[in-house]
Design an enzyme around this catalytic site. Structure first.
Site, PDB file in Angstrom:
ATOM      1  N   LEU A 163       0.847  -1.192   0.000  1.00 35.49           N
ATOM      2  CA  LEU A 163       0.000   0.000   0.000  1.00 35.49           C
ATOM      3  C   LEU A 163       0.878   1.236   0.000  1.00 35.49           C
ATOM      4  O   LEU A 163       1.814   1.346   0.805  1.00 35.49           O
ATOM      5  CB  LEU A 163      -0.875   0.038   1.266  1.00 35.49           C
ATOM      6  CG  LEU A 163      -1.759  -1.174   1.547  1.00 35.49           C
ATOM      7  CD1 LEU A 163      -2.535  -0.959   2.852  1.00 35.49           C
ATOM      8  CD2 LEU A 163      -2.732  -1.416   0.384  1.00 35.49           C
ATOM      9  N   LYS A 164       0.575   2.158  -0.892  1.00 31.10           N
ATOM     10  CA  LYS A 164       1.232   3.462  -0.817  1.00 31.10           C
ATOM     11  C   LYS A 164       0.632   4.218   0.365  1.00 31.10           C
ATOM     12  O   LYS A 164      -0.595   4.194   0.554  1.00 31.10           O
ATOM     13  CB  LYS A 164       0.990   4.242  -2.109  1.00 31.10           C
ATOM     14  CG  LYS A 164       1.704   3.662  -3.326  1.00 31.10           C
ATOM     15  CD  LYS A 164       3.177   4.016  -3.323  1.00 31.10           C
ATOM     16  CE  LYS A 164       3.852   3.468  -4.582  1.00 31.10           C
ATOM     17  NZ  LYS A 164       5.290   3.808  -4.618  1.00 31.10           N
ATOM     18  N   ASP A 189       4.657   1.670   1.422  1.00 30.28           N
ATOM     19  CA  ASP A 189       5.703   2.486   0.786  1.00 30.28           C
ATOM     20  C   ASP A 189       5.295   3.951   0.908  1.00 30.28           C
ATOM     21  O   ASP A 189       4.217   4.342   0.454  1.00 30.28           O
ATOM     22  CB  ASP A 189       5.821   2.102  -0.703  1.00 30.28           C
ATOM     23  CG  ASP A 189       6.925   2.871  -1.426  1.00 30.28           C
ATOM     24  OD1 ASP A 189       7.652   3.650  -0.767  1.00 30.28           O
ATOM     25  OD2 ASP A 189       7.065   2.685  -2.652  1.00 30.28           O
ATOM     26  N   GLU A 214       8.638   0.900   3.474  1.00 22.71           N
ATOM     27  CA  GLU A 214       9.594   1.294   2.428  1.00 22.71           C
ATOM     28  C   GLU A 214       9.717   2.810   2.379  1.00 22.71           C
ATOM     29  O   GLU A 214       8.711   3.523   2.327  1.00 22.71           O
ATOM     30  CB  GLU A 214       9.069   0.752   1.089  1.00 22.71           C
ATOM     31  CG  GLU A 214       9.937   1.099  -0.116  1.00 22.71           C
ATOM     32  CD  GLU A 214       9.354   0.486  -1.405  1.00 22.71           C
ATOM     33  OE1 GLU A 214       8.449  -0.365  -1.310  1.00 22.71           O
ATOM     34  OE2 GLU A 214       9.799   0.881  -2.488  1.00 22.71           O
ATOM     35  N   ASP A 239      14.515   2.286  -1.080  1.00 25.54           N
ATOM     36  CA  ASP A 239      14.268   2.186  -2.519  1.00 25.54           C
ATOM     37  C   ASP A 239      15.092   3.264  -3.228  1.00 25.54           C
ATOM     38  O   ASP A 239      16.179   3.004  -3.749  1.00 25.54           O
ATOM     39  CB  ASP A 239      12.747   2.350  -2.761  1.00 25.54           C
ATOM     40  CG  ASP A 239      12.367   2.433  -4.236  1.00 25.54           C
ATOM     41  OD1 ASP A 239      13.245   2.378  -5.102  1.00 25.54           O
ATOM     42  OD2 ASP A 239      11.148   2.559  -4.527  1.00 25.54           O
ATOM     43  N   LYS A 263      15.955  -1.903  -8.085  1.00 25.22           N
ATOM     44  CA  LYS A 263      15.390  -1.553  -9.391  1.00 25.22           C
ATOM     45  C   LYS A 263      16.555  -1.339 -10.348  1.00 25.22           C
ATOM     46  O   LYS A 263      17.394  -0.468 -10.123  1.00 25.22           O
ATOM     47  CB  LYS A 263      14.590  -0.247  -9.300  1.00 25.22           C
ATOM     48  CG  LYS A 263      13.254  -0.378  -8.575  1.00 25.22           C
ATOM     49  CD  LYS A 263      12.564   0.971  -8.507  1.00 25.22           C
ATOM     50  CE  LYS A 263      11.236   0.886  -7.781  1.00 25.22           C
ATOM     51  NZ  LYS A 263      10.773   2.222  -7.350  1.00 25.22           N
TER      52      LYS A 263
HETATM   53 MG    MG Z   1       9.196   2.612  -3.621  1.00 28.04          MG
END
Ligand code: MG
Length: 371
Positions: A163-164, A189, A214, A239, A263
């Site tokens: 979930l943001k 996040d 995050e 991140d 990433k």
């Molecule tokens: Mg992120």
């Protein structure tokens, strides 16, 4: 490999639902793809930069300019017949622009591996044929809407939900999801939207057995993350600041995170991402593969990366249908076990569907190699 030309295409692809939250409220995904063309082989790379510089400093028009004016001429001069593993060193005088560099490296890697008939997964050292699939859920208009969205993804088979969150949208929606979905593997996040002054508030998330939180603080605040880590039970994952294997080692050694989101675009390519994976594994830190609203090209590459043994948590690699009515490639479909298959064909194991590519292309730039 011998290269004759590099084709740069900007695309505009309609997203299934706008991705509200830190990535803005885009309904169209603008992106840049790179195609390396040689006499024996060709390969595709995807740049993860968004249309506007709202998530990272890089953006599509800027990435196009830097690949065209700086990266391709410099690489052609440095390595007339380049290999993918020469790209990072050849382009190191160009500061930053990691997503643009990653796209060029990815295209060369794809072309090279196709020529020798090896899959990217095998080249990177993957140990699994499929990977568990997670999904990221943006900021919703209401808690009811959020619960409906999560319920739909659960039905589709996703094994983990992210979930943001942001100030004003955190403890209560997370509580609602946890109460409704019991032991669902869940994480949040914040995309750097809190400050250390919010530590006591963020500690309230400890009640919900999250896998991780995050990027709670801004990306340049490693000391703050280390301090916050002492005040939270929930592991902190970073991140945005993980731009290299060295940055991962640094963040871990400072106690700023106990989990890392890798990433490839943010790190300048899949080769550096593999090194960062190796670093995390050596330090005993779990990694997972993040997402950037990819088409099937980068989704294929992310699946190959996420099949490495140190990716011990489900990533944000969702099925094509999470983002697109029509993916750029053959779609990736979630299996009944909530896993996505790792492509086994040469290179990326997939390529753009010509008619879709033609439909979504907004510009084409063809660069002759070495001219
Ligand atoms: Mg992120």
């Amino acid at each position: 490999m011998k290269v004759e030309a590099v084709e740069l295409r900007t695309l505009s692809m309609p997203l299934v639902s706008s991705f509200r939250g830190a990535l803005g409220a885009e309904t169209e995904r603008e992106l840049l793809v790179v195609r390396v063309i040689g006499p024996e082989s060709e390969g595709w790379g995807e740049c993860s930069a968004l249309g506007s510089p709202l998530y990272s400093p890089e953006y599509v028009a800027g990435a196009l300019a830097v690949v065209r004016d700086h990266l391709v001429p410099r690489l052609a001069a440095h390595a007339p017949e380049p290999t993918a593993d020469q790209v990072a060193a050849a382009l190191s005088p160009v500061k930053g622009h990691r997503m643009a560099k990653a796209a060029l490296e990815m295209a060369l890697l794809d072309a090279e591996l196709r020529a020798r008939g090896q899959s990217l997964a095998s080249y990177l050292g993957a140990t699994r044929a499929s990977v568990p699939s997670g999904v990221a859920v943006g900021i919703a208009g209401s808690t009811a809407e959020l619960l409906d969205t999560v319920a739909r993804y659960r039905e589709e088979g996703y094994l983990r939900v992210k979930l943001k969150i942001r100030p004003g949208w955190d403890v209560e929606p997370v509580r609602a999801v946890r109460e409704r979905f019991g032991d669902l593997p869940l994480q949040v996040d914040a995309n750097g939207s809190y400050s250390l002054a919010d530590a006591a508030h963020l500690a309230r998330l400890d009640a919900f057995e999250l896998l991780l939180v995050e990027q709670p603080l801004p990306e340049d605040d490693l000391a703050g993350h280390a301090e916050l880590a002492r005040r939270l039970k929930t592991p902190i994952c970073l991140d945005e600041p993980i731009t290299s294997a060295r940055a991962a080692a640094d963040a871990i050694s400072r106690g700023a995170c106990r989990v890392v989101n890798l990433k490839a675009g943010r790190m300048g390519g899949y080769l550096e991402a593999r090194r960062a994976h190796d670093t995390c594994t050596a330090l005993g830190v779990p990694a997972w593969c993040g997402g950037m609203l990819e088409t099937g090209l980068a989704r294929a590459a992310n699946l190959a990366l996420a099949a490495l043994p140190g990716f011990t948590l489900p990533g944000d690699i969702s099925a094509s249908g999470r983002y697109w009515h029509q993916d750029l490639t053959e779609p990736f479909v979630l299996g009944p076990d909530g896993h996505l298959p790792v492509p086994a064909g040469p290179g990326l194991g997939t390529a753009p569907l010509p008619e879709v590519l033609a439909q979504v292309t907004t510009s084409v730039t063809l660069l002759r190699w070495g001219s």
